[in-house]
Design a protein around this motif. Structure first.
Motif, PDB file in Angstrom:
ATOM      1  N   SER A  17     -15.340   1.055  13.524  1.00 38.90           N
ATOM      2  CA  SER A  17     -14.535   0.124  14.316  1.00 38.90           C
ATOM      3  C   SER A  17     -13.415  -0.468  13.482  1.00 38.90           C
ATOM      4  O   SER A  17     -13.535  -0.598  12.258  1.00 38.90           O
ATOM      5  CB  SER A  17     -15.409  -1.022  14.847  1.00 38.90           C
ATOM      6  OG  SER A  17     -16.428  -0.547  15.704  1.00 38.90           O
ATOM      7  N   ARG A  19     -10.141  -3.640  14.131  1.00 36.82           N
ATOM      8  CA  ARG A  19      -9.502  -4.590  15.026  1.00 36.82           C
ATOM      9  C   ARG A  19      -8.051  -4.777  14.574  1.00 36.82           C
ATOM     10  O   ARG A  19      -7.803  -5.237  13.471  1.00 36.82           O
ATOM     11  CB  ARG A  19     -10.220  -5.934  15.000  1.00 36.82           C
ATOM     12  CG  ARG A  19      -9.712  -6.917  16.065  1.00 36.82           C
ATOM     13  CD  ARG A  19     -10.211  -8.306  15.782  1.00 36.82           C
ATOM     14  NE  ARG A  19     -10.099  -9.191  16.928  1.00 36.82           N
ATOM     15  CZ  ARG A  19     -10.087 -10.522  16.833  1.00 36.82           C
ATOM     16  NH1 ARG A  19     -10.183 -11.105  15.648  1.00 36.82           N
ATOM     17  NH2 ARG A  19      -9.992 -11.267  17.929  1.00 36.82           N
ATOM     18  N   TYR A  79      -4.470  -8.483  20.390  1.00 36.23           N
ATOM     19  CA  TYR A  79      -5.525  -7.798  19.652  1.00 36.23           C
ATOM     20  C   TYR A  79      -5.843  -6.456  20.304  1.00 36.23           C
ATOM     21  O   TYR A  79      -5.653  -6.264  21.503  1.00 36.23           O
ATOM     22  CB  TYR A  79      -6.804  -8.638  19.630  1.00 36.23           C
ATOM     23  CG  TYR A  79      -6.647  -9.997  19.001  1.00 36.23           C
ATOM     24  CD1 TYR A  79      -6.515 -11.131  19.796  1.00 36.23           C
ATOM     25  CD2 TYR A  79      -6.636 -10.148  17.627  1.00 36.23           C
ATOM     26  CE1 TYR A  79      -6.359 -12.389  19.239  1.00 36.23           C
ATOM     27  CE2 TYR A  79      -6.492 -11.407  17.050  1.00 36.23           C
ATOM     28  CZ  TYR A  79      -6.354 -12.518  17.859  1.00 36.23           C
ATOM     29  OH  TYR A  79      -6.208 -13.756  17.293  1.00 36.23           O
ATOM     30  N   GLN A  81      -9.354  -4.244  19.874  1.00 35.45           N
ATOM     31  CA  GLN A  81     -10.645  -3.925  19.265  1.00 35.45           C
ATOM     32  C   GLN A  81     -10.940  -2.465  19.555  1.00 35.45           C
ATOM     33  O   GLN A  81     -10.988  -2.057  20.715  1.00 35.45           O
ATOM     34  CB  GLN A  81     -11.739  -4.815  19.860  1.00 35.45           C
ATOM     35  CG  GLN A  81     -13.129  -4.516  19.325  1.00 35.45           C
ATOM     36  CD  GLN A  81     -13.273  -4.834  17.854  1.00 35.45           C
ATOM     37  OE1 GLN A  81     -12.831  -5.883  17.396  1.00 35.45           O
ATOM     38  NE2 GLN A  81     -13.893  -3.932  17.106  1.00 35.45           N
TER      39      GLN A  81
END
Length: 112
Positions: A17, A19, A79, A81
């Motif tokens: 992951s 961000r 943002y 994610q």
């Protein structure tokens, strides 16, 4: 003078992951639809996700269910994610307020 500055890119393994963040200045940020775009080597720029001033969102089929776009109007920040990353997500990611032709400089995301 409108400025969009992305950060948060990097190198991750598949399944990981990241961000991304994009800080806007010089605009009344909350009024604008904001988007994330990406450009992979040898390919054209494509839309990834967008969020309107009312908070409604839209995603490319290729990222739907894995990526989440959000915004914090108090911080003038957008943002993205990104979860369950795949090698095909490797690209330079840009944030943009397309309606006013404002683009960030891009941040590299590499998934191996």
């Amino acid at each position: 003078h409108v400025q969009l500055v992305e950060s948060g890119g990097g190198s991750v393994q598949a399944g990981g992951s990241l961000r991304l963040s994009c800080v806007a200045s010089g605009i009344t940020y909350s009024r604008y639809c904001m988007g994330w775009f990406r450009q992979a080597p040898g390919k054209g720029r494509e839309g990834v996700a967008a969020i309107d001033s009312d908070g409604s969102t839209g995603y490319a089929d290729s990222v739907n269910g894995r990526f989440t776009i959000s915004r914090d109007n108090a911080k003038n920040t957008l943002y993205l994610q990104m979860n369950s990353l795949k090698p095909e997500d490797t690209a330079v990611y840009y944030c943009a307020a397309r309606s006013i032709g404002a683009w960030g400089q891009g941040t590299q995301v590499t998934v191996s």
